[in-house]
Design a protein around this motif. Structure first.
Motif, PDB file in Angstrom:
ATOM      1  N   PHE A 176     -10.620  -2.182  -4.212  1.00  0.00           N
ATOM      2  CA  PHE A 176      -9.736  -3.215  -4.770  1.00  0.00           C
ATOM      3  C   PHE A 176     -10.361  -3.826  -6.028  1.00  0.00           C
ATOM      4  O   PHE A 176      -9.694  -3.975  -7.066  1.00  0.00           O
ATOM      5  CB  PHE A 176      -9.485  -4.295  -3.717  1.00  0.00           C
ATOM      6  CG  PHE A 176      -8.671  -5.457  -4.218  1.00  0.00           C
ATOM      7  CD1 PHE A 176      -7.300  -5.346  -4.353  1.00  0.00           C
ATOM      8  CD2 PHE A 176      -9.284  -6.656  -4.568  1.00  0.00           C
ATOM      9  CE1 PHE A 176      -6.538  -6.412  -4.825  1.00  0.00           C
ATOM     10  CE2 PHE A 176      -8.540  -7.727  -5.037  1.00  0.00           C
ATOM     11  CZ  PHE A 176      -7.162  -7.601  -5.162  1.00  0.00           C
ATOM     12  N   TRP A 190       8.022 -10.176   1.367  1.00  0.00           N
ATOM     13  CA  TRP A 190       6.581  -9.968   1.231  1.00  0.00           C
ATOM     14  C   TRP A 190       6.157  -8.623   1.808  1.00  0.00           C
ATOM     15  O   TRP A 190       5.318  -7.926   1.238  1.00  0.00           O
ATOM     16  CB  TRP A 190       5.825 -11.098   1.920  1.00  0.00           C
ATOM     17  CG  TRP A 190       5.895 -12.402   1.194  1.00  0.00           C
ATOM     18  CD1 TRP A 190       6.685 -13.479   1.506  1.00  0.00           C
ATOM     19  CD2 TRP A 190       5.176 -12.776   0.024  1.00  0.00           C
ATOM     20  NE1 TRP A 190       6.504 -14.493   0.609  1.00  0.00           N
ATOM     21  CE2 TRP A 190       5.571 -14.092  -0.324  1.00  0.00           C
ATOM     22  CE3 TRP A 190       4.228 -12.129  -0.781  1.00  0.00           C
ATOM     23  CZ2 TRP A 190       5.049 -14.767  -1.420  1.00  0.00           C
ATOM     24  CZ3 TRP A 190       3.713 -12.799  -1.872  1.00  0.00           C
ATOM     25  CH2 TRP A 190       4.120 -14.095  -2.183  1.00  0.00           C
ATOM     26  N   MET A 208       7.568  -5.601  -0.329  1.00  0.00           N
ATOM     27  CA  MET A 208       6.902  -5.423  -1.622  1.00  0.00           C
ATOM     28  C   MET A 208       5.826  -4.339  -1.574  1.00  0.00           C
ATOM     29  O   MET A 208       5.418  -3.800  -2.604  1.00  0.00           O
ATOM     30  CB  MET A 208       6.283  -6.743  -2.079  1.00  0.00           C
ATOM     31  CG  MET A 208       7.258  -7.704  -2.737  1.00  0.00           C
ATOM     32  SD  MET A 208       7.914  -7.049  -4.281  1.00  0.00           S
ATOM     33  CE  MET A 208       6.417  -7.050  -5.286  1.00  0.00           C
ATOM     34  N   LEU A 209       5.380  -4.003  -0.377  1.00  0.00           N
ATOM     35  CA  LEU A 209       4.392  -2.937  -0.245  1.00  0.00           C
ATOM     36  C   LEU A 209       4.933  -1.605  -0.757  1.00  0.00           C
ATOM     37  O   LEU A 209       4.170  -0.749  -1.220  1.00  0.00           O
ATOM     38  CB  LEU A 209       3.965  -2.792   1.224  1.00  0.00           C
ATOM     39  CG  LEU A 209       2.704  -3.547   1.629  1.00  0.00           C
ATOM     40  CD1 LEU A 209       2.479  -3.427   3.122  1.00  0.00           C
ATOM     41  CD2 LEU A 209       1.492  -3.029   0.878  1.00  0.00           C
ATOM     42  N   VAL A 222       6.753  -1.185  -3.350  1.00  0.00           N
ATOM     43  CA  VAL A 222       6.527  -1.204  -4.796  1.00  0.00           C
ATOM     44  C   VAL A 222       5.065  -0.901  -5.109  1.00  0.00           C
ATOM     45  O   VAL A 222       4.752  -0.133  -6.029  1.00  0.00           O
ATOM     46  CB  VAL A 222       6.926  -2.575  -5.383  1.00  0.00           C
ATOM     47  CG1 VAL A 222       6.656  -2.616  -6.877  1.00  0.00           C
ATOM     48  CG2 VAL A 222       8.384  -2.878  -5.082  1.00  0.00           C
ATOM     49  N   ILE A 223       4.163  -1.476  -4.325  1.00  0.00           N
ATOM     50  CA  ILE A 223       2.734  -1.255  -4.557  1.00  0.00           C
ATOM     51  C   ILE A 223       2.370   0.208  -4.353  1.00  0.00           C
ATOM     52  O   ILE A 223       1.672   0.818  -5.177  1.00  0.00           O
ATOM     53  CB  ILE A 223       1.896  -2.152  -3.626  1.00  0.00           C
ATOM     54  CG1 ILE A 223       2.083  -3.622  -3.999  1.00  0.00           C
ATOM     55  CG2 ILE A 223       0.419  -1.770  -3.682  1.00  0.00           C
ATOM     56  CD1 ILE A 223       1.396  -4.580  -3.056  1.00  0.00           C
ATOM     57  N   ILE A 224       2.863   0.800  -3.277  1.00  0.00           N
ATOM     58  CA  ILE A 224       2.463   2.166  -2.932  1.00  0.00           C
ATOM     59  C   ILE A 224       3.096   3.181  -3.872  1.00  0.00           C
ATOM     60  O   ILE A 224       2.405   3.936  -4.563  1.00  0.00           O
ATOM     61  CB  ILE A 224       2.829   2.470  -1.461  1.00  0.00           C
ATOM     62  CG1 ILE A 224       2.020   1.577  -0.516  1.00  0.00           C
ATOM     63  CG2 ILE A 224       2.561   3.942  -1.143  1.00  0.00           C
ATOM     64  CD1 ILE A 224       2.486   1.614   0.927  1.00  0.00           C
ATOM     65  N   GLY A 237       2.949   2.141  -7.802  1.00  0.00           N
ATOM     66  CA  GLY A 237       1.609   2.362  -8.337  1.00  0.00           C
ATOM     67  C   GLY A 237       1.289   3.827  -8.536  1.00  0.00           C
ATOM     68  O   GLY A 237       0.714   4.220  -9.559  1.00  0.00           O
ATOM     69  N   ALA A 283      -3.899   3.198  -4.033  1.00  0.00           N
ATOM     70  CA  ALA A 283      -2.692   2.524  -3.554  1.00  0.00           C
ATOM     71  C   ALA A 283      -2.851   2.105  -2.100  1.00  0.00           C
ATOM     72  O   ALA A 283      -2.405   1.024  -1.695  1.00  0.00           O
ATOM     73  CB  ALA A 283      -1.482   3.441  -3.716  1.00  0.00           C
ATOM     74  N   MET A 308      -5.120  -0.949  -2.022  1.00  0.00           N
ATOM     75  CA  MET A 308      -4.368  -2.128  -2.459  1.00  0.00           C
ATOM     76  C   MET A 308      -3.416  -2.591  -1.358  1.00  0.00           C
ATOM     77  O   MET A 308      -3.236  -3.791  -1.130  1.00  0.00           O
ATOM     78  CB  MET A 308      -3.587  -1.805  -3.735  1.00  0.00           C
ATOM     79  CG  MET A 308      -4.444  -1.384  -4.921  1.00  0.00           C
ATOM     80  SD  MET A 308      -5.589  -2.646  -5.485  1.00  0.00           S
ATOM     81  CE  MET A 308      -4.473  -3.705  -6.415  1.00  0.00           C
ATOM     82  N   ALA A 309      -2.793  -1.618  -0.652  1.00  0.00           N
ATOM     83  CA  ALA A 309      -1.890  -1.957   0.448  1.00  0.00           C
ATOM     84  C   ALA A 309      -2.646  -2.661   1.571  1.00  0.00           C
ATOM     85  O   ALA A 309      -2.128  -3.613   2.184  1.00  0.00           O
ATOM     86  CB  ALA A 309      -1.212  -0.694   0.978  1.00  0.00           C
ATOM     87  N   TYR A 331      -3.428  -6.213   0.392  1.00  0.00           N
ATOM     88  CA  TYR A 331      -2.181  -6.973   0.346  1.00  0.00           C
ATOM     89  C   TYR A 331      -1.708  -7.325   1.763  1.00  0.00           C
ATOM     90  O   TYR A 331      -1.280  -8.460   2.026  1.00  0.00           O
ATOM     91  CB  TYR A 331      -1.115  -6.157  -0.378  1.00  0.00           C
ATOM     92  CG  TYR A 331       0.226  -6.840  -0.505  1.00  0.00           C
ATOM     93  CD1 TYR A 331       0.469  -7.766  -1.518  1.00  0.00           C
ATOM     94  CD2 TYR A 331       1.257  -6.566   0.391  1.00  0.00           C
ATOM     95  CE1 TYR A 331       1.701  -8.391  -1.636  1.00  0.00           C
ATOM     96  CE2 TYR A 331       2.486  -7.183   0.286  1.00  0.00           C
ATOM     97  CZ  TYR A 331       2.709  -8.098  -0.736  1.00  0.00           C
ATOM     98  OH  TYR A 331       3.926  -8.714  -0.837  1.00  0.00           O
TER      99      TYR A 331
END
Length: 682
Positions: free
Chosen positions: A29, A473, A476-477, A479-481, A484, A495, A498-499, A502
């Motif tokens: 991270f 919330w 939104m994971l 979008v991150i996975i 990214g 990713a 980060m997940a 998060y």
């Protein structure tokens, strides 16, 4: 004194693996933030200067200077080494907690006396293998110490890095002997319930989990079972056959040597030996008796087998899934799904399916999806007048979406085994996942309508918006996975890290469903599961090494091509084979063993490996939903307080639907390949 030392060792094990998974997650991270922080801080500084915000420009420039001078090029290498140490020591912890998976179908049907002999045999085989690896590893570390070799980025002495092999394997050998001794005197084994659901008490009564055949009477339990003798003698006789070849007493043709590899693997697995140990013992037997491969190559493979950065995505996603399962995300997704379709026929059942799909978008684990959604939805369905059989059948099958939608542990395992793009596999499961969700919803709606099951009042738009805002919330994971990976900001492993971070933040600080004091428990559980999987991967890499050394995958591919099955016939055979394997083994073990063998044949027939990966994934979904080893069944039975046999009947309408879906996915490649091609990921 011995008791105190053992307790200290136990705590050291737990502390070490929990700390390593947390440190590796935080390190990746920080490395990602560092990579993009310098560029963004200088941009912010320029913007602030242009708008007269001199104080902000100065702070941003100071951040830029600090980050640009900070060198984190060593972070990825250190992360890999930390996970290797976690895997080796976590595997030993897994022996103590009983998490290592094996095929115990036949063993559980033995009389008590014979069952004890077979289990002791399997435990001692585990001690033998890990003891051998500890000895070889020590020899290899000694050689590395003499050479003085250093790692590329950290410039750390490689002998210290490789020390994880003898230390971890030696501890694992000790744990096998410890468990054997305890089992011999007490008849009890450590049991890690992978299907455990937080907040739901396990019911081990005979009504829920019937006793295995043969344990009915004391007289019967004292008999020596012929099956027990066969289970022990089969691997011993195959080993003797290999020794005969080694000594020149007999000569085995090449095809029989190849057959021996699989025969020994199956024979060992049927004794209940953990799949990872069965793979390792098969490899060691073959290398010592039927090949001239130097043992140094084996020691190197034990390390390099999980040295790939891509494999590190597995622990990260497991950790994210653990935080999500107990972090309040599931309940909010269920509320949002209920507000959308709760007023339809079978509304709560439909909401459960949609919630499973949403949770699958961010989780990656089928068992976690069933546990998280089922523990909330099933009591609600019963409270509103639905039969428990109906709800349990829905959630058991819908939970399998956890390994089909975006992130998925089996997809990562397949990608590593076949050198396929992880990002492409993630995206490829999205359209099939939506189709399966729709098919399961249609069946549920039709059954609920025909049986006149209750409906909920229609939610207002305000209620829908409120529940969506509460669940955003977790969503939104996605979008991150995918955002990214698709945008190129992160690799799949980054990713996943980060997940994980998060998920920790929203579970602990946003939803406040997990207390900070409970975080070490979540870390330990994730590290335990991760270590078990990584240990299977390590020995599966050894197994693939043997297969490649014997040129078996290429030979099998040529043989299949010569049968003129075509891609249609080949996929039919593969589906039957995988469905049969799903009766005895868990998904990751099947993929690690089968994918390196079947993928070359699929490629030779012109089958896209991304499509082939999704076909294997759907087969794994089916295996999770039927006895005797379908983990989804055991999770749902624990929540629903239903016998496995009753639940196996209850899932039939949705299981048949999934089999129909398997046919569609198998013979409609564009369903899986459309999105990866559209996004330029394949």
């Amino acid at each position: 004194m011995l008791r105190v030392l053992n307790q200290g060792l136990n705590h050291l094990e737990e502390w070490l693996i929990a700390t390593l998974i947390a440190a590796a997650t935080g390190l990746i991270f920080i490395a990602v933030v560092h990579r993009y922080g310098a560029g963004e801080s200088i941009n912010l500084s320029r913007w602030a200067a242009a708008h007269g915000l001199t104080w902000l420009a100065a702070i941003s420039m100071a951040v830029f200077t600090f980050l640009s001078e900070l060198d984190l090029s060593w972070a990825q290498e250190l992360c890999i080494y930390m996970f290797i140490w976690m895997a080796k020591f976590g595997a030993a912890y897994g022996v103590r907690t009983g998490i290592h998976v094996g095929v115990d179908l036949l063993v559980n049907r033995l009389p008590e006396h014979s069952r004890k002999h077979v289990i002791l045999f399997s435990l001692l085989c585990g001690a033998l293998f890990t003891g051998m690896i500890a000895a070889f590893g020590a020899s290899f570390v000694s050689e590395m110490f003499k050479t003085g070799q250093q790692s590329n980025d950290l410039e750390a002495p490689m002998w210290f890095v490789y020390l994880a092999i003898p230390l971890g394997s030696g501890l694992m050998c000790f744990r096998f002997l410890q468990v054997s001794w305890f089992y011999y005197w007490t008849g009890e084994l450590p049991h890690h319930d992978e299907t455990h659901v937080e907040g739901v008490e396990a019911d081990g009564s005979p009504a829920l989990h019937p006793q295995p055949a043969g344990a009915a009477t004391k007289a019967a339990s004292r008999k020596v079972s012929p099956l027990g003798v066969i289970l022990i003698m089969a691997p011993i006789l195959i080993f003797a056959l290999c020794l005969g070849e080694k000594t020149g007493f007999i000569v085995l043709p090449h095809w029989l040597r190849a057959f021996t590899v699989f025969a020994l693997l199956i024979a060992l697995m049927l004794t209940g030996i953990p799949v990872s140990i069965a793979l390792g013992l098969t490899v060691m037997t073959f290398l010592f008796t039927l090949t001239a491969v130097p043992i140094e190559a084996v020691s190197m493979k034990l390390f390099t087998g999980i040295e790939g950065f891509e494999i590190m995505a597995i622990p990260f996603f497991i950790l994210a899934g653990n935080f999500l399962t107990h972090g309040g995300v599931a309940r909010r997704m269920i509320n949002f799904a209920t507000s959308l379709i709760g007023h339809w026929h079978g509304g709560l059942g439909l909401a459960g399916i949609v919630a499973c799909a949403m949770f699958a978008l961010v989780c990656g684990s089928s068992v976690a999806t069933v546990a998280a959604i089922g523990a909330i939805v099933l009591p609600e369905m019963v409270r509103h007048g639905y039969p428990m059989r109906f709800g349990a059948g829905i959630i058991t099958v819908a939970g399998s979406l956890g390994i089909l939608m975006l992130p998925s542990i089996p997809k990562i395992v397949y990608a590593v085994s076949t050198n396929t793009s992880i990002g492409a596999l993630f995206v490829a499961g999205l359209l099939p996942g939506i189709m399966l969700t729709t098919m399961l919803c249609i069946v549920t709606w039709w059954l609920a309508r025909s049986r006149d099951y209750p409906r909920l009042p229609k939610a207002s738009w305000g209620e829908t918006v409120r529940t969506f805002r509460e669940s955003i919330w977790g969503l939104m994971l996605v979008v991150i996975i995918i955002g990214g990976i698709y945008s190129g900001l992160f690799t799949a492993t980054e990713a996943a890290a980060m997940a994980a971070v998060y998920s920790f933040v929203i579970a602990v600080f946003v939803y406040k469903a997990i207390k900070f004091a409970d975080v070490p428990r979540v870390l330990l559980r994730a590290a335990n599961t991760s270590a078990m999987l990584l240990y299977i991967v390590t020995n599966a890499v050894l197994f693939s090494f043997v297969l490649s050394n014997e040129n078996l995958p290429a030979t099998l591919a040529d043989w299949i091509a010569a049968q003129n099955l075509g891609w249609v016939g080949f996929l039919l055979v593969v589906n039957v084979l995988l469905l049969l394997a799903g009766n005895f083994m868990e998904p990751n073990s099947i993929i690690l063993i089968m994918a390196p063998i079947l993928a070359p044949a699929a490629k030779k027939l012109g089958i896209d490996l991304v499509h082939f990966g999704i076909v294997m994934d759907v087969n794994m979904e089916v295996g999770l939903c039927h006895p005797p080893v379908g983990l989804n069944l055991y999770v749902a039975s624990m929540i629903a307080r239903m016998r496995i046999t009753d639940l196996a009947v209850a899932v039939l309408p949705w299981l048949v639907t999934m089999l129909g879906f398997l046919v569609i996915v198998t013979y409609w490649p564009d369903l899986t390949l459309f999105l990866p091609r559209l996004l330029g990921m394949h």
